[in-house]
Design a protein around this motif. Sequence first.
Motif, short mmCIF file in Angstrom:
data_model
loop_
_atom_site.label_atom_id
_atom_site.label_comp_id
_atom_site.label_asym_id
_atom_site.label_seq_id
_atom_site.Cartn_x
_atom_site.Cartn_y
_atom_site.Cartn_z
N ARG A 128 0.85 -1.18 0.00
CA ARG A 128 0.00 0.00 0.00
C ARG A 128 0.88 1.24 0.00
O ARG A 128 1.89 1.29 0.68
CB ARG A 128 -0.94 0.01 1.22
N LEU A 129 0.48 2.25 -0.74
CA LEU A 129 1.26 3.46 -0.89
C LEU A 129 0.86 4.46 0.19
O LEU A 129 -0.32 4.69 0.43
CB LEU A 129 1.04 4.07 -2.27
N ALA A 130 1.86 5.06 0.83
CA ALA A 130 1.58 6.02 1.89
C ALA A 130 2.62 7.14 1.85
O ALA A 130 3.68 6.99 1.25
CB ALA A 130 1.61 5.33 3.26
N TRP A 131 2.30 8.27 2.47
CA TRP A 131 3.23 9.39 2.55
C TRP A 131 4.12 9.25 3.78
O TRP A 131 3.65 8.91 4.86
CB TRP A 131 2.49 10.72 2.62
N HIS A 132 5.39 9.55 3.58
CA HIS A 132 6.35 9.58 4.68
C HIS A 132 6.95 10.98 4.71
O HIS A 132 7.56 11.43 3.75
CB HIS A 132 7.43 8.53 4.44
N TYR A 133 6.74 11.71 5.81
CA TYR A 133 7.20 13.09 5.93
C TYR A 133 8.53 13.14 6.67
O TYR A 133 8.75 12.42 7.63
CB TYR A 133 6.16 13.94 6.67
N MET A 134 9.40 14.05 6.21
CA MET A 134 10.74 14.17 6.78
C MET A 134 11.10 15.64 6.98
O MET A 134 10.59 16.51 6.28
CB MET A 134 11.77 13.52 5.86
N ALA A 135 12.01 15.90 7.90
CA ALA A 135 12.58 17.25 8.03
C ALA A 135 13.39 17.55 6.78
O ALA A 135 14.04 16.67 6.20
CB ALA A 135 13.46 17.33 9.27
N CYS A 136 13.37 18.81 6.32
CA CYS A 136 14.08 19.13 5.08
C CYS A 136 14.55 20.58 5.11
O CYS A 136 13.98 21.41 5.82
CB CYS A 136 13.18 18.90 3.86
N GLN A 137 15.58 20.86 4.34
CA GLN A 137 16.13 22.21 4.27
C GLN A 137 16.77 22.43 2.91
O GLN A 137 17.19 21.48 2.25
CB GLN A 137 17.16 22.43 5.38
N PRO A 138 16.84 23.69 2.44
CA PRO A 138 17.46 23.96 1.14
C PRO A 138 18.95 23.66 1.17
O PRO A 138 19.59 23.64 2.22
CB PRO A 138 17.21 25.46 0.94
N GLU A 139 19.49 23.46 -0.01
CA GLU A 139 20.92 23.21 -0.14
C GLU A 139 21.70 24.49 0.13
O GLU A 139 21.27 25.59 -0.22
CB GLU A 139 21.23 22.70 -1.55
N ALA A 140 22.87 24.37 0.76
CA ALA A 140 23.72 25.53 1.00
C ALA A 140 24.24 26.08 -0.33
O ALA A 140 24.53 25.31 -1.26
CB ALA A 140 24.87 25.16 1.92
N THR A 141 24.38 27.40 -0.41
CA THR A 141 24.81 28.03 -1.65
C THR A 141 25.52 29.34 -1.35
O THR A 141 25.62 29.76 -0.19
CB THR A 141 23.59 28.27 -2.58
#
Length: 461
Positions: free
Chosen positions: A42-55
């Motif tokens: 079964r397909l489900a959403w998995h949420y994670m902490a995220c942040q933009p790439e350093a530049t």
Amino acid sequence: MYLLLVFVLQALWVSWCHATQHYPASWGHYDVCKSQVYAEDRLAWHYMACQPEATDMTKYLSVSLDPPNITCGDPPEMYCALENPYMCNNECDADTEELAHPPELMFDSEGRNPTTFWQSTSWKKYPKPLQVNITLSWNKTIELTDDIVLTFESGRPEQLVLEKSLDYGRTWQPYQFYASDCLDAFTMEPKAVHQLTPSTMLEIICTEAYSTGYVWKYDKTVRFEIKDRFALLAGPRLHNMASLYGQLDTTKNLRDFFTLTDLRIRLLRPATGATMVDENNLSRYFYAISDIKVQGRCKCNLHANSCVFDKGKLGCECEHNTTGPDCARCKRHYQGRAWSMGSYLPIPKGTANICIPNNLGTSVRPNASSLGAANRNQARVCDNVLLRCQNGGVCHHHQRCQCPAGFGGLLCEKTQCQGDSCEDLQSSQPSLRPPPVAQTLPLALLSLIPSLLATRGLTSL
């Protein structure tokens, strides 16, 4: 005769080491906010902490100088070299492109010949101090990820202060003091970053390491050492990022230390190269900066992995039902609980802490599903499309799964059994986790040894 056996054992050892070693990259880049995963087909959403790439954040700033008429060239002026007062062949003229030195040249591409740089007027009003404030503004909260580096075309200043603002320039606080004599300039004892400890890593210090007056080959730069401070928690090569992430999660002062909206460079006294100023040749004394490096990322509170520059302004592309320039509040109709920033822990994917719909309230139970701790506060607990109840469970008003006997958990993904029935239930469930590489790889290589030895007539060993 023993060469092949030695080779196989060496390969076995190297493979096992690679399979079990943790490199810094394995601590997680936090570049994905959510993904679709299969749980029992079964397909489900998995949420994670995220942040933009350093530049390179200098591509998105605006710069202002105070006083505004401090840039050289209006009127045109001749300059002498600090180390040779008789070499006065450098002209600055704002009306001639080849001779102009506007502030934008602090942020253009390096490597050009001749070098481009911003330059101030000379110290022609001595003994009145020659002081300049260079303010870099992003109109957005950013997080520093690497050293701030200033490259001077002139001699490095004898006195300089680096300051930051967290409120768009309304108030300022010092980052670091720089002087050829810290006691004389700021009544502070000189100190280097390597003298700091984890308990004093946020101390504001004065350093004498970057205030040499003359321009030699390797002493043009002034640094604010971000990575050296990271290393106090993460180790010399930043291998223990878990420690740093844990402190960033739990210590607001630490997060704020590396966060800013504006940066101000206060040039207080130019390089003189001697204890006395030559009042007969004041055109030797000025400021000139060829490059400023600020490496960082948009601050999105671990709720976005992208930051866009649109109409001259930076903004996070918020996920997790959050909104605002920094993703610092829940979207309308998703205020079922107080907003919270994401968490770096547990490594490597963190916890999303997403905003939930108003009508869910406390009906979202706090137990975690098999999809990970970051998934325990989803916008919908279940539905008939992606977040399906498992093992024959039935979704009730998108708020809870009615589980059949023997199963429990948020999506009926956990077996509930007693005694001998546990083995029967668990054996009927397909395993979604392959054996760890560190276990299977050595066994596989060991199983090859007899056949390799037999092919060379070495079975008698």
